[in-house]
Scaffold this motif. Sequence first.
Motif, short mmCIF file in Angstrom:
data_model
loop_
_atom_site.label_atom_id
_atom_site.label_comp_id
_atom_site.label_asym_id
_atom_site.label_seq_id
_atom_site.Cartn_x
_atom_site.Cartn_y
_atom_site.Cartn_z
N TRP A 17 0.84 -1.19 0.00
CA TRP A 17 0.00 0.00 0.00
C TRP A 17 0.88 1.25 0.00
CZ3 TRP A 17 -2.85 2.09 4.84
CH2 TRP A 17 -3.64 3.18 4.46
N GLY A 52 0.75 2.20 -3.40
CA GLY A 52 -0.43 3.00 -3.12
C GLY A 52 -0.15 4.44 -2.80
N GLY A 112 -6.98 0.12 2.61
CA GLY A 112 -6.03 0.32 3.70
C GLY A 112 -6.64 1.17 4.80
#
Lengths: 135, 896
Positions: free
Chosen positions: B55, B59, B413
Amino acid sequence: MIRSDGAGGRDELRTPFVERRTYRRRRLMDIARIAPLVGALLFMVPLLWPRQDLYPAPDVPSGTPMSSALVYIFAVWIGLVVFAVGFSYAVRRWAVHWTGLDASAEVAEVLLEPLPETPDTPPASVAAARDEEQA
Amino acid sequence: MTSLNLLALVSIGYVSLLFLVAFWADRQALRGRSARFMRSPLIYTLSLSIYCTAWTFYGAVGYAARSGLEYVTIYLGPTLVMIGWWWGLRKLVRVGRSQRISSIADLLSARYGKSNVLAIGVTLLAVIGVTPYISLQLQSITLSVAIFAEADPARSYNESGTVFWIATGLACFAILFGTRNLNANERHHGVVIAVALEAVVKLVALVAVGIFVVWGLAGGLPEVLARIDASPIGRWQVDGGRWVAITFLAAAAFVCLPRMFQVMVVENEDERHLRIAAWAFPTYLLLISIFVVPIAALGLELMPAGSNPDLFVLTLPLLQEQNGLAMLSFLGGFSSATSMVIVAAMSLSTMVSNHIVMPIWLRSTDAFGGASVSGDVRSVVLFARRFSIAAVMGLGYAYYQISGGGAALAAIGLISFSGIAQILPALVGGLFWRGATRAGALAGLFFGFSTWGYTLLLPEVAAGLFSPQTLTEGPFGLGWLRPQALFGVEGLDPIEHCVLWSMTLNVAAFCIVSVASFPSPMERLQGAQFVHVFDHSAGPGGWTGSVAQSEDLMIMSQRILGPEEAQAFFQAAVERQGGPGPLPEPTPGFLEQLERELSASIGAAAAHAMIGQIVSGAAVSVEDLLAVADESAQLLEYSSRLEAQSVELSRTARQLRETNQKLTQISEQKDAFLSQVSHELRTPMTSVRAFSEILRDNPSLADTDQHRYASIIHDEALRLTRLLNDLLDLSVLESGQVTLNVSRRSLSDVLDHAVASALAGADRALQVHRDHSREEVVLETDVDRLAQVFINLIANAQKYCTSDTPELHIEVTPSDQQITIDLRDNGAGVPEGFRDVIFEKFSRVTPERAGGAGLGLAICREIIRRLGGDICYLHGHSGAAFRVTLPIQSKIEEIR
């Protein structure tokens, strides 16, 4: 709230007047408590900055540029890291009871007072026993 | 272009390297020879970096491309937590170490009185919160592989198959290194070292891409800043509410996420590592996030419109034909994903097996009446852990398949973070507030978790569950219950809205129920232990260095087992291990044996606590103390029983000793008596023999002489007869076989008879003075025996009175129950020293004047005692004075 923070010695006095070293250490711990709050406040400062207009005039960039925000945030961040490094060394200097290696020896003293009747150390005695066996 | 095959080859090579490193580290740790750097603060700091998952790696850039600088809050939260390490994390780590905590669920359960309900609740929450996160990691790997697959001309790429095999491989890794053995400390050196290596890889990869972007693509720092300002994210535009909320969420998740708790608290070797990690980890986060905005800005500028910003880290180098860099970047993302999945699966499996599977298994075996053997349980625990890892991974895979992997990475997340953050109030309250109770923690978790599920999880993730009508108008038309506008608070961002309501309700329920409820004793004890942990636990140091441990174990064993036994035991262990040193390495097997050995002496609980104290440096927990107290109570009971028995034995021994003494005394008396009797018999016998010899040998003796000698012989024979009669009498009296002839008679008559008998044929007159009026008392007793006593006493007076005109006064003093008769003469009396012994057998005051054998008074005393009275010598008179005391109504029955 925090009766003892584990930085002092085992039987440290709890009197209004302590020696300079202890006093310094306690103020250091005060700083440790305030630091995250100060950091959080500093990180929130950009929220007060001017934002982009809802109806921006064409070709006139409004609001704070991203680069300044970036520089500010990371500067504060680096500042906090530098503080943490400094605090780490201060702890090493002032909170010797916590960092010192003799803390584990203290535990050993409590649990394992040496045998009065066997003056020789255990490894030596084991080695001796082994030598005898081999002989 | 990099081919898929090369990618697969590199990945497999990288994974093999990880396996090797983990295997090596585990082996070193098992031998107790872990290298110094394996226990260093550096490894600790690097292992903390599993906070940065895929993430972060992919991300964050996507996040920055969408919402500008907001991504940085994800890292500011943990930075602030690390800066406040001294009063926050340090306490958490100390508690975790001193209470031998194995997971966050275990921590809360331990704090709130070992409540398993709470542990199950936290475990379920963690599984629900973390499963989407795991599937997110799987998705990121898949996406990154897909990028390479698109570019590969000879594509033969099967997406779901790849995910399946990746999930299986990660599960194998976690099972292999996470559940290799059951360590008392729950530490997994292999996994930690592998995670640290991966932390380095992902940092290097991201920084490398960053440097390439800043200096390779943009051409320097000022240029890149200018290009950032010119990009679509060139203005400072963050939502203040979200900024604060996400910073808070990240800080909370940093502490509460099971995998973070695992590396931060459970795998912690030494509390003092925090001192270094406090600045090293923020630095790591800073380095990870400093290049995110440049990459995002350049990606937005250079990449074709519509390309996924989440993958800029990968696609930017690929676009620039930097295949090597792209490969490194892929490995970085792969590392972030795999390390997170492995540690998360491991920590979740610990929680699931400890708090859900094991209680059920133990209960079921109890139901079957099976005894739980320790080896038995070990294998079951290991199996439960492995099964749980597989299950968690399966859940993640299933979630990935169901959700289709569509949503933006960052959204999942944040949803996961806000779910996990619900643990925070119970955790912080448990560490700093003694008043926090189990009921309060349960209530807080329940309200927080259900609010989170209602306002965020269900609307965002399982949107199909709510009809659009419910979302806009509320369930059953109740407007104030709209999931994303609870209580009419509208216009907030969903995350902000969820954090606001879930945390408010959570904290409120926690505080109110805590204050209103009353904790159990166990909770209060544990509460004190947790809140004042620095007062209760030993120092911060880890017991690093195996030799020190072995020495301490040796010293302790010597004290408990005795020096010879302990040395023999350690010697045997050294030989078994085949090690070079004089002391054995404290391997789990050795410790188990030692514990068993010690428990034979001091009880299982005490042995476990002592070894735990030495090996892990953990303080003795309340549970241990209770177990030790139980054992001591049993010992005490046993010893008090022994004590009672020994007291009884010593009493019996004393009685035996006394009896023996008495018997010896009696035997001595008997000997003395016999010798006196034989002496008394010999004297007359000697004269009888002598005179009879004279008579036999001298027939020419004169008649007068003959007559004289014969009468001497006769006298002596009479004396012998008298003596034998007396002896017989005395023995009959003493043995108690005497028969008393009780009759009623006046005392006067008895005395008349006694005086007449005693003075008959006396060679010298004895004047007897009596007061007859006082003697008219009727006695019920053995009259003949009583008369015998008086005769004896009067005869004695007549015989021994030294006065020229001997007189005897007989005074009778009757009273209600008894009658006292005093007999006093006017002689010299009995000399001082003899007064105590005159009633003994064969005691004679003046042997030279002896007519008798010295048995008279002894017989008198025996008779009077038989009759229920007493006789004694009266002091304070000039002459001899005896007092006879008799009961008027003789109690014959009692006497017999």
